[in-house]
Scaffold this motif. Structure first.
Motif, mmCIF file in Angstrom:
data_model
loop_
_atom_site.group_PDB
_atom_site.id
_atom_site.type_symbol
_atom_site.label_atom_id
_atom_site.label_comp_id
_atom_site.label_asym_id
_atom_site.label_seq_id
_atom_site.Cartn_x
_atom_site.Cartn_y
_atom_site.Cartn_z
ATOM 1 N N ALA A 129 0.807 -0.985 0.288
ATOM 2 C CA ALA A 129 0.002 -0.100 0.073
ATOM 3 C C ALA A 129 0.851 1.202 0.032
ATOM 4 C CB ALA A 129 -0.904 0.060 1.311
ATOM 5 N N PRO A 130 0.448 2.433 -0.045
ATOM 6 C CA PRO A 130 1.021 3.620 -0.081
ATOM 7 C C PRO A 130 1.302 3.623 1.467
ATOM 8 C CG PRO A 130 -0.954 3.986 -1.210
ATOM 9 C CD PRO A 130 -1.083 2.882 -0.816
ATOM 10 N N ARG A 131 2.719 4.148 1.805
ATOM 11 C CA ARG A 131 3.292 4.170 3.180
ATOM 12 C C ARG A 131 2.365 4.993 3.870
ATOM 13 N NH1 ARG A 131 7.615 1.903 0.662
ATOM 14 N NH2 ARG A 131 8.083 -0.237 1.620
ATOM 15 N N GLU A 132 1.918 6.075 3.368
ATOM 16 C CA GLU A 132 1.051 7.111 4.076
ATOM 17 C C GLU A 132 0.091 6.469 4.871
ATOM 18 O OE1 GLU A 132 2.520 9.695 0.424
ATOM 19 O OE2 GLU A 132 1.940 7.383 0.890
ATOM 20 N N TRP A 133 -0.311 5.182 4.468
ATOM 21 C CA TRP A 133 -1.582 4.623 5.334
ATOM 22 C C TRP A 133 -1.096 4.101 6.361
ATOM 23 C CZ3 TRP A 133 -6.415 4.586 4.740
ATOM 24 C CH2 TRP A 133 -7.106 3.726 5.403
ATOM 25 N N ASP A 134 0.168 3.887 6.942
ATOM 26 C CA ASP A 134 0.703 3.550 8.145
ATOM 27 C C ASP A 134 0.969 4.657 9.070
ATOM 28 O OD1 ASP A 134 0.690 0.826 8.242
ATOM 29 O OD2 ASP A 134 2.881 0.445 7.597
ATOM 30 N N LEU A 135 0.793 5.806 8.718
ATOM 31 C CA LEU A 135 1.219 7.154 9.318
ATOM 32 C C LEU A 135 -0.108 7.984 9.752
ATOM 33 C CD1 LEU A 135 4.089 8.806 7.070
ATOM 34 C CD2 LEU A 135 4.269 7.012 9.107
ATOM 35 N N VAL A 136 -1.215 7.551 8.891
ATOM 36 C CA VAL A 136 -2.389 8.268 9.146
ATOM 37 C C VAL A 136 -3.106 8.176 10.701
ATOM 38 C CG1 VAL A 136 -3.975 6.626 8.211
ATOM 39 C CG2 VAL A 136 -4.454 9.061 8.235
ATOM 40 N N LEU A 137 -3.013 6.933 11.393
ATOM 41 C CA LEU A 137 -3.778 6.708 12.436
ATOM 42 C C LEU A 137 -3.040 7.513 13.625
ATOM 43 C CD1 LEU A 137 -4.791 3.005 13.117
ATOM 44 C CD2 LEU A 137 -6.004 5.112 13.148
ATOM 45 N N THR A 138 -1.556 7.816 13.559
ATOM 46 C CA THR A 138 -0.879 8.480 14.551
ATOM 47 C C THR A 138 -1.221 9.904 14.298
ATOM 48 O OG1 THR A 138 0.873 6.978 14.767
ATOM 49 C CG2 THR A 138 1.284 9.091 15.590
ATOM 50 N N SER A 139 -1.605 10.459 13.130
ATOM 51 C CA SER A 139 -1.694 11.868 12.937
ATOM 52 C C SER A 139 -3.031 12.166 13.549
ATOM 53 C CB SER A 139 -1.541 12.202 11.466
ATOM 54 O OG SER A 139 -0.407 12.099 11.247
ATOM 55 N N LEU A 140 -4.246 11.196 12.821
ATOM 56 C CA LEU A 140 -5.527 11.262 13.252
ATOM 57 C C LEU A 140 -5.701 11.189 14.999
ATOM 58 C CD1 LEU A 140 -7.812 9.025 11.485
ATOM 59 C CD2 LEU A 140 -8.235 11.445 11.911
ATOM 60 N N HIS A 141 -4.954 10.439 15.707
ATOM 61 C CA HIS A 141 -4.997 10.296 17.082
ATOM 62 C C HIS A 141 -4.611 11.644 17.790
ATOM 63 C CE1 HIS A 141 -5.158 5.770 17.411
ATOM 64 N NE2 HIS A 141 -6.442 6.386 16.844
ATOM 65 N N TYR A 142 -3.543 12.275 17.289
ATOM 66 C CA TYR A 142 -3.088 13.664 17.803
ATOM 67 C C TYR A 142 -3.986 14.803 17.063
ATOM 68 C CZ TYR A 142 -0.649 18.047 17.661
ATOM 69 O OH TYR A 142 -0.226 19.409 17.760
ATOM 70 N N GLU A 143 -4.382 14.761 15.996
ATOM 71 C CA GLU A 143 -4.821 15.980 15.294
ATOM 72 C C GLU A 143 -6.316 16.173 15.699
ATOM 73 O OE1 GLU A 143 -7.231 17.845 11.874
ATOM 74 O OE2 GLU A 143 -6.484 15.604 11.754
ATOM 75 N N ARG A 144 -6.901 14.867 15.797
ATOM 76 C CA ARG A 144 -8.442 14.970 15.752
ATOM 77 C C ARG A 144 -8.963 14.694 17.081
ATOM 78 N NH1 ARG A 144 -11.187 13.187 9.931
ATOM 79 N NH2 ARG A 144 -10.044 14.735 8.709
ATOM 80 N N TYR A 145 -8.185 13.547 17.667
ATOM 81 C CA TYR A 145 -8.799 12.689 18.875
ATOM 82 C C TYR A 145 -8.018 13.288 20.179
ATOM 83 C CZ TYR A 145 -10.507 9.946 15.235
ATOM 84 O OH TYR A 145 -11.072 9.379 13.883
ATOM 85 N N GLY A 146 -7.007 13.970 20.101
ATOM 86 C CA GLY A 146 -6.174 14.552 21.120
ATOM 87 C C GLY A 146 -5.614 13.338 22.202
ATOM 88 N N ARG A 147 -5.340 12.389 21.471
ATOM 89 C CA ARG A 147 -4.726 11.390 22.310
ATOM 90 C C ARG A 147 -3.249 11.001 22.458
ATOM 91 N NH1 ARG A 147 -8.685 6.919 19.490
ATOM 92 N NH2 ARG A 147 -10.584 7.633 20.132
ATOM 93 N N HIS A 148 -2.501 12.074 21.838
ATOM 94 C CA HIS A 148 -0.999 12.291 21.949
ATOM 95 C C HIS A 148 -0.651 14.036 22.256
ATOM 96 C CE1 HIS A 148 -0.573 8.229 20.404
ATOM 97 N NE2 HIS A 148 -0.980 8.397 19.042
ATOM 98 N N THR A 149 0.183 13.943 22.807
ATOM 99 C CA THR A 149 0.561 15.419 23.079
ATOM 100 C C THR A 149 1.513 15.972 22.075
ATOM 101 O OG1 THR A 149 2.783 14.871 24.186
ATOM 102 C CG2 THR A 149 0.834 14.968 25.632
ATOM 103 N N ARG A 150 1.576 17.151 21.989
ATOM 104 C CA ARG A 150 2.471 17.692 20.688
ATOM 105 C C ARG A 150 3.852 17.218 20.858
ATOM 106 N NH1 ARG A 150 1.685 20.418 15.929
ATOM 107 N NH2 ARG A 150 3.678 19.996 15.011
ATOM 108 N N VAL A 151 4.448 17.176 22.233
ATOM 109 C CA VAL A 151 5.693 16.692 22.000
ATOM 110 C C VAL A 151 5.816 15.163 21.813
ATOM 111 C CG1 VAL A 151 7.561 15.996 23.794
ATOM 112 C CG2 VAL A 151 6.147 18.252 24.112
ATOM 113 N N GLU A 152 4.902 14.204 21.810
ATOM 114 C CA GLU A 152 4.848 12.845 21.755
ATOM 115 C C GLU A 152 4.799 12.876 19.940
ATOM 116 O OE1 GLU A 152 2.823 10.870 25.472
ATOM 117 O OE2 GLU A 152 1.626 11.733 23.925
#
Length: 218
Positions: A129-152
């Motif tokens: 698959a496009p490698r972007e697929w493996d990154l999108v969940l982490t970005s989502l969890h930070y940007e939309r769901y607030g489950r990661h801090t900015r530092v993390e």
């Protein structure tokens, strides 16, 4: 496992053995799956495996077809959203190389072994698959769901070496991943009251472009 020839046949079925990482549950830091994914994404496809090409809309169609207890209005809304995203996905201009991916990469699928090293688990979605697929969940969890801090999150981006949210098409991929997560939850609404409440809240947020910060993990 080392020292054991596998797979072996048991009553006509192939069997493999897995090593227990450790006896207690311990998740990795967010920078550690970034390192693991960077290494994984450098691998070349082993032709002998015959890995499938990732088709997110096969899962979307399957979920919509098997969801019970879904109202007509919600089904129509989800179907129309899926079709719009399908057309947008086909036009995406991916910038990372196409190749092997974990398929469900997030910090919940990176645990620590008893020797302290982090490892990826749940490789049932391993595919091409496009490698972007493996990154999108982490970005989502930070940007939309607030489950990661900015530092993390910054540690993840720094260690992997690519900021997915700087890619102009990130919102399309994020919307698609979010749709798939919501559809998976929707398959439980007739059997799980808590899931039904969560699904209703997610549907409202998606319809109104509301906050996702109160979404609960399932």
């Amino acid at each position: 496992m080392r020292g054991i020839e596998q797979p072996m046949a048991v009553t006509g079925r192939p069997v493999t053995f897995w090593e227990n990482a450790q006896d207690r549950e311990e998740y990795a830091r967010l920078d550690e799956p970034a390192d693991l994914l960077r290494r994984l994404h450098r691998l070349r496809e082993p032709k002998v495996l015959g890995l499938p090409h990732f088709d997110p809309f096969a899962k979307v169609r399957g979920s919509l077809a098997t969801m019970e207890g879904l109202g007509d209005e919600d089904r129509r809304f989800l179907s129309e959203r899926a079709e719009r995203l399908r057309k947008e996905y086909e036009r995406l201009d991916f910038v990372l190389p196409f190749g092997v991916v974990h398929g469900d990469a997030n910090v919940g699928n990176a645990i620590r072994r008893r020797d302290g090293r982090a490892v990826l688990i749940d490789l049932d979605g391993f595919c091409l698959a496009p490698r972007e697929w493996d990154l999108v969940l982490t970005s989502l969890h930070y940007e939309r769901y607030g489950r990661h801090t900015r530092v993390e999150y910054d540690s993840f981006v720094h260690r992997y070496g690519f900021e997915l949210m700087d890619w102009p098409d990130y919102p399309i991929l994020a919307d698609l991943r979010e749709l798939m997560m919501t559809l998976r939850l929707g398959r439980r609404i007739t059997a799980d009251e808590r899931a039904a409440r969560e699904f209703a809240g997610r549907m409202h947020a998606i319809r109104t472009n509301g906050s996702r910060r109160d979404w609960q993990p399932f």
